[in-house]
Scaffold this active site. Structure first.
Site, PDB file in Angstrom:
ATOM      1  N   HIS A   4       0.803  -1.228   0.000  1.00 39.55           N
ATOM      2  CA  HIS A   4       0.000   0.000   0.000  1.00 39.55           C
ATOM      3  C   HIS A   4       0.834   1.276   0.000  1.00 39.55           C
ATOM      4  CE1 HIS A   4      -2.583  -3.184   1.742  1.00 39.55           C
ATOM      5  NE2 HIS A   4      -3.489  -2.623   0.966  1.00 39.55           N
ATOM      6  N   GLY A  20      -4.121  11.819  10.054  1.00 39.35           N
ATOM      7  CA  GLY A  20      -5.084  11.004   9.325  1.00 39.35           C
ATOM      8  C   GLY A  20      -5.260  11.452   7.887  1.00 39.35           C
ATOM      9  N   ARG A  24      -3.245  17.035   5.279  1.00 40.82           N
ATOM     10  CA  ARG A  24      -2.535  17.521   6.467  1.00 40.82           C
ATOM     11  C   ARG A  24      -1.073  17.095   6.413  1.00 40.82           C
ATOM     12  NH1 ARG A  24      -6.099  16.500  11.360  1.00 40.82           N
ATOM     13  NH2 ARG A  24      -7.396  17.912  10.154  1.00 40.82           N
ATOM     14  N   ILE A  88      -0.700  12.095  14.901  1.00 40.47           N
ATOM     15  CA  ILE A  88      -1.139  13.441  15.271  1.00 40.47           C
ATOM     16  C   ILE A  88      -2.518  13.658  14.666  1.00 40.47           C
ATOM     17  CG2 ILE A  88       1.095  14.536  15.709  1.00 40.47           C
ATOM     18  CD1 ILE A  88       1.211  15.419  12.854  1.00 40.47           C
ATOM     19  N   MET A 180     -10.186   7.458  16.728  1.00 36.08           N
ATOM     20  CA  MET A 180     -10.465   6.213  16.021  1.00 36.08           C
ATOM     21  C   MET A 180      -9.225   5.443  15.558  1.00 36.08           C
ATOM     22  SD  MET A 180     -13.798   7.382  13.754  1.00 36.08           S
ATOM     23  CE  MET A 180     -14.370   5.691  13.552  1.00 36.08           C
ATOM     24  N   GLU A 181      -8.041   5.764  16.061  1.00 41.76           N
ATOM     25  CA  GLU A 181      -6.846   5.116  15.527  1.00 41.76           C
ATOM     26  C   GLU A 181      -5.820   4.619  16.541  1.00 41.76           C
ATOM     27  OE1 GLU A 181      -8.841   7.207  12.440  1.00 41.76           O
ATOM     28  OE2 GLU A 181      -7.818   8.229  14.094  1.00 41.76           O
ATOM     29  N   SER A 203     -10.899  18.989  19.051  1.00 46.36           N
ATOM     30  CA  SER A 203     -11.503  19.785  17.984  1.00 46.36           C
ATOM     31  C   SER A 203     -12.988  20.022  18.197  1.00 46.36           C
ATOM     32  CB  SER A 203     -11.292  19.108  16.634  1.00 46.36           C
ATOM     33  OG  SER A 203     -11.891  17.828  16.626  1.00 46.36           O
ATOM     34  N   ASP A 204     -13.613  19.222  19.055  1.00 43.68           N
ATOM     35  CA  ASP A 204     -15.021  19.473  19.358  1.00 43.68           C
ATOM     36  C   ASP A 204     -15.373  18.945  20.743  1.00 43.68           C
ATOM     37  OD1 ASP A 204     -16.613  16.614  18.461  1.00 43.68           O
ATOM     38  OD2 ASP A 204     -14.672  17.004  17.548  1.00 43.68           O
TER      39      ASP A 204
END
Length: 235
Positions: A4, A20, A24, A88, A180-181, A203-204
């Site tokens: 990949h 992610g 970025r 990050i 999620m990672e 971020s939220d």
């Protein structure tokens, strides 16, 4: 090259910063690295290798979720002999004890996922950051005068869910935020004996529906990026 990642042997540095989002990764390469080379763009997942203050560093995307970061981190560790991966990213806060723009240094990632069990026979539902990376992030944050909060994180397979309550596993392990990672990254690193860490920016705020606006996001994430780059100099 791996399945990949299309970089040739020797084109990936021993330390990899892993946001992610592929764009970025491009932002970091464009704004922080010198002598930059795009070494892989398979599936539009960009990997760049360059220098930061003379240190060779690769920055490349993980995509979203355990399956994606599981594949990319495993191939980096095994096919390219990477020693350290620092994820990050961003996270959502379950609690108003955290504020927008807070920076978190993840000590442990807890998850309901079967990823670690079926990939590596790791039965635990909480996995710590691996090697020395967590401590080096703490040291670097102090040197930079940053408050990087050591914390547990809930790593979830689910972004949208029917039940709005904080998941039981997050309550059990005192996880004030979700992403999620990290769990999959830590599992791969534990199995392979590698360094792995995760730095997150809040971020939220889930209960209040506050979030970082698009025009605020760039500067907010720059602080996290600089922390990861300065930490990478220690490897």
């Amino acid at each position: 090259m791996s399945v990949h990642i299309s970089a040739k042997k020797g084109e990936i540095a021993k330390t990899v910063l892993m946001p992610g989002d592929p764009l970025r990764a491009k932002y970091i390469a464009d704004n922080f690295l010198t002598d930059v080379t795009l070494v892989s763009q398979t599936r539009n997942i960009f990997y760049y290798t360059g220098k930061y203050k003379g240190k060779e560093i690769t920055v490349g995307a993980s995509g979203m979720g355990f399956p994606s970061i599981g594949i990319y981190s495993y191939e980096l560790f095994t096919e390219y002999e990477v020693d350290t991966i620092i994820r990050i990213g961003t996270c959502g806060a379950y609690s108003t004890d955290l504020k927008l723009f807070d920076i978190l240094n993840v000590e442990n990632a807890a998850s309901e996922s079967t990823y670690a069990k079926f990939a590596w026979g790791i039965e635990e539902d909480i996995i710590s950051s691996q090697g020395t990376a967590f401590d080096r992030i703490n040291e670097t944050a102090k040197e930079l005068g940053l408050d990087a909060k050591p914390t547990n994180i809930h790593s979830s397979d689910i972004f949208y869910r029917k039940d709005p309550a904080v998941p039981e596993i997050a309550v059990r392990y005192n996880c004030p935020a979700v992403e999620m990672e990290a769990f999959a990254l830590f599992a791969n690193a534990q199995h392979l004996g590698k360094n792995a860490a995760t730095i997150l920016t809040v971020s939220d705020i889930i209960p209040t529906h506050e979030f970082i606006s698009a025009d605020q996001r760039e500067q907010a994430l720059r602080t996290m990026m600089e922390l990861s780059l300065e930490t990478a100099l220690k490897f």
